[in-house]
Design a protein around this motif. Structure first.
Motif, PDB file in Angstrom:
ATOM      1  N   PHE A   1      50.957 -85.070  39.834  1.00 39.39           N
ATOM      2  CA  PHE A   1      50.287 -85.962  38.902  1.00 39.39           C
ATOM      3  C   PHE A   1      49.079 -85.252  38.301  1.00 39.39           C
ATOM      4  CE2 PHE A   1      52.342 -90.057  39.604  1.00 39.39           C
ATOM      5  CZ  PHE A   1      52.999 -89.856  40.803  1.00 39.39           C
ATOM      6  N   GLY A   2      48.759 -85.614  37.043  1.00 40.17           N
ATOM      7  CA  GLY A   2      47.601 -85.016  36.382  1.00 40.17           C
ATOM      8  C   GLY A   2      47.101 -85.862  35.236  1.00 40.17           C
ATOM      9  N   CYS A   3      45.989 -85.430  34.622  1.00 42.26           N
ATOM     10  CA  CYS A   3      45.363 -86.113  33.480  1.00 42.26           C
ATOM     11  C   CYS A   3      44.837 -87.491  33.889  1.00 42.26           C
ATOM     12  CB  CYS A   3      46.325 -86.230  32.305  1.00 42.26           C
ATOM     13  SG  CYS A   3      46.911 -84.641  31.668  1.00 42.26           S
ATOM     14  N   TYR A   4      43.662 -87.499  34.516  1.00 41.03           N
ATOM     15  CA  TYR A   4      43.085 -88.737  35.045  1.00 41.03           C
ATOM     16  C   TYR A   4      42.040 -89.361  34.122  1.00 41.03           C
ATOM     17  CZ  TYR A   4      45.403 -87.413  39.378  1.00 41.03           C
ATOM     18  OH  TYR A   4      46.352 -87.080  40.313  1.00 41.03           O
ATOM     19  N   ALA A   5      41.730 -88.730  33.010  1.00 41.26           N
ATOM     20  CA  ALA A   5      40.763 -89.310  32.081  1.00 41.26           C
ATOM     21  C   ALA A   5      41.353 -90.554  31.431  1.00 41.26           C
ATOM     22  CB  ALA A   5      40.379 -88.288  31.011  1.00 41.26           C
ATOM     23  N   PRO A   6      40.530 -91.510  31.022  1.00 44.41           N
ATOM     24  CA  PRO A   6      41.039 -92.685  30.306  1.00 44.41           C
ATOM     25  C   PRO A   6      41.714 -92.280  29.002  1.00 44.41           C
ATOM     26  CG  PRO A   6      38.781 -93.036  31.051  1.00 44.41           C
ATOM     27  CD  PRO A   6      39.080 -91.588  31.269  1.00 44.41           C
ATOM     28  N   ALA A   7      42.398 -93.237  28.383  1.00 48.29           N
ATOM     29  CA  ALA A   7      43.142 -92.974  27.144  1.00 48.29           C
ATOM     30  C   ALA A   7      42.189 -92.864  25.962  1.00 48.29           C
ATOM     31  CB  ALA A   7      44.163 -94.083  26.908  1.00 48.29           C
ATOM     32  N   CYS A   8      41.556 -91.700  25.856  1.00 49.18           N
ATOM     33  CA  CYS A   8      40.619 -91.430  24.756  1.00 49.18           C
ATOM     34  C   CYS A   8      41.316 -90.563  23.711  1.00 49.18           C
ATOM     35  CB  CYS A   8      39.371 -90.730  25.269  1.00 49.18           C
ATOM     36  SG  CYS A   8      38.498 -91.629  26.571  1.00 49.18           S
ATOM     37  N   LYS A   9      40.930 -90.718  22.464  1.00 47.51           N
ATOM     38  CA  LYS A   9      41.596 -90.006  21.382  1.00 47.51           C
ATOM     39  C   LYS A   9      40.897 -88.715  20.976  1.00 47.51           C
ATOM     40  CE  LYS A   9      43.829 -94.034  19.283  1.00 47.51           C
ATOM     41  NZ  LYS A   9      44.030 -94.812  18.034  1.00 47.51           N
ATOM     42  N   THR A  10      39.683 -88.487  21.435  1.00 43.94           N
ATOM     43  CA  THR A  10      38.942 -87.297  21.020  1.00 43.94           C
ATOM     44  C   THR A  10      38.656 -86.399  22.214  1.00 43.94           C
ATOM     45  OG1 THR A  10      36.769 -88.343  21.312  1.00 43.94           O
ATOM     46  CG2 THR A  10      37.863 -88.612  19.167  1.00 43.94           C
ATOM     47  N   THR A  11      38.576 -85.108  21.937  1.00 44.83           N
ATOM     48  CA  THR A  11      38.280 -84.144  22.992  1.00 44.83           C
ATOM     49  C   THR A  11      36.901 -84.387  23.585  1.00 44.83           C
ATOM     50  OG1 THR A  11      39.653 -82.499  21.863  1.00 44.83           O
ATOM     51  CG2 THR A  11      38.095 -81.686  23.505  1.00 44.83           C
ATOM     52  N   GLN A  12      35.956 -84.827  22.772  1.00 47.46           N
ATOM     53  CA  GLN A  12      34.600 -85.080  23.245  1.00 47.46           C
ATOM     54  C   GLN A  12      34.592 -86.114  24.375  1.00 47.46           C
ATOM     55  OE1 GLN A  12      31.971 -86.532  20.218  1.00 47.46           O
ATOM     56  NE2 GLN A  12      30.193 -86.635  21.574  1.00 47.46           N
ATOM     57  N   TRP A  13      35.306 -87.217  24.182  1.00 45.34           N
ATOM     58  CA  TRP A  13      35.341 -88.243  25.217  1.00 45.34           C
ATOM     59  C   TRP A  13      36.195 -87.826  26.408  1.00 45.34           C
ATOM     60  CZ3 TRP A  13      32.320 -92.268  25.998  1.00 45.34           C
ATOM     61  CH2 TRP A  13      31.556 -92.748  24.928  1.00 45.34           C
ATOM     62  N   LEU A  14      37.236 -87.092  26.160  1.00 43.22           N
ATOM     63  CA  LEU A  14      38.057 -86.597  27.270  1.00 43.22           C
ATOM     64  C   LEU A  14      37.258 -85.661  28.168  1.00 43.22           C
ATOM     65  CD1 LEU A  14      41.406 -85.949  25.365  1.00 43.22           C
ATOM     66  CD2 LEU A  14      41.024 -87.670  27.136  1.00 43.22           C
ATOM     67  N   GLU A  15      36.424 -84.825  27.561  1.00 44.44           N
ATOM     68  CA  GLU A  15      35.600 -83.906  28.345  1.00 44.44           C
ATOM     69  C   GLU A  15      34.515 -84.644  29.122  1.00 44.44           C
ATOM     70  OE1 GLU A  15      34.172 -81.080  25.549  1.00 44.44           O
ATOM     71  OE2 GLU A  15      36.022 -79.872  25.567  1.00 44.44           O
ATOM     72  N   ARG A  16      34.047 -85.755  28.590  1.00 48.11           N
ATOM     73  CA  ARG A  16      33.032 -86.534  29.302  1.00 48.11           C
ATOM     74  C   ARG A  16      33.583 -87.096  30.616  1.00 48.11           C
ATOM     75  NH1 ARG A  16      29.642 -90.134  24.826  1.00 48.11           N
ATOM     76  NH2 ARG A  16      28.735 -88.343  23.692  1.00 48.11           N
TER      77      ARG A  16
END
Length: 256
Positions: A183-198
């Motif tokens: 399993f992977g990718c635990y960040a919320p469903a964000c559309k921008t790299t900025q929020w994904l990195e946060r």
């Protein structure tokens, strides 16, 4: 000529993978696929669908194929392309492939069971199957379900998330033994790299505390065939039995 709905959906997913959120998913999947396929040996490997991903890039088999329902310039990374009218009817002989990779094909297929049956047919005994999918038991799964209700899905609407327990049941019916699940990718469903990195801090924490809630998963299964035995050990056992018989015979002759 109009394309079938399932093909249109897979193409839509391919374009989604070029988005910032798609790049986030593809990076994790590529890393995991490279690790899994690097040490799988044989002669013939095949990726089904999604030419935007190079699922066989790290594999060292001499013959690599991409099976798809149309020709796309994005498939130039692989030399051999097999055109299939339907992914449930692959143009390969039975028991001819050592490795098959399905990147997000089942959840966007009209007949996922038929696709799996066809994959089982073309895989040789002890052949490997790797499946990528979106996890319904995740924040992304909740976001997709909510998006269906309001008409604003995060991923293409026609896709149906398939949970790993359900997928394991399907594979078990086809005598496919699950070797590993990732399993992977635990960040919320964000559309921008900025929020994904946060939310990148969630990757390590979630992998340790709640590993089964990743947005995507990769399943590695092996085709098991009952009654198949390794030839090497059988030869050694037979040789040992013959040697013992000779020794006994010699002893009897000496006594006589």
């Amino acid at each position: 000529m109009d394309m079938p709905p399932s093909e249109k959906t897979i193409i839509a997913l391919g374009s989604w993978l070029d988005s910032e959120a798609g790049t986030y998913v593809r990076a994790w999947e590529q890393q995991c696929l490279d690790r899994l396929t690097a040490d799988i040996f044989g002669f013939n490997a095949m990726q089904i669908g999604l030419p935007q991903m190079n699922a066989l890039g790290a594999n060292r088999m001499p013959n690599k194929w991409l099976a798809d329902t149309h020709i796309d310039s994005a498939s130039e990374w692989i030399p051999s392309v097999a055109i299939a009218h339907d992914l449930g009817e692959l143009p390969f002989a039975s028991k001819s492939l050592d490795l098959v990779v399905l990147p997000h094909v089942l959840e966007f297929s009209r007949e996922p069971h038929q696709v799996l049956r066809e994959v089982e047919r073309v895989l040789r005994p002890e052949g490997h199957l790797i499946i990528c999918g979106f996890n319904p038991a995740s924040l992304w799964g909740v976001r997709q379900m909510a998006g269906r209700l309001v008409g604003s899905a995060f991923l293409p609407l026609d896709g149906e998330f398939i949970g790993m327990p359900r997928l394991k049941d399907w594979l078990k019916l086809l005598s496919m033994e699950v070797d590993h699940g990732h399993f992977g990718c635990y960040a919320p469903a964000c559309k921008t790299t900025q929020w994904l990195e946060r939310f990148s801090f969630l990757e390590k924490i979630s992998a340790q505390c709640w590993p089964y809630l990743g947005a995507v998963y990769i399943v590695h299964a092996i085709k098991r065939v009952k009654g198949v035995r390794l030839i090497g050990p059988a030869w050694r056992e037979q040789k040992a039995g013959v040697t013992q018989g000779v020794v006994v015979t010699n002893k009897v002759q000496k006594k006589i």
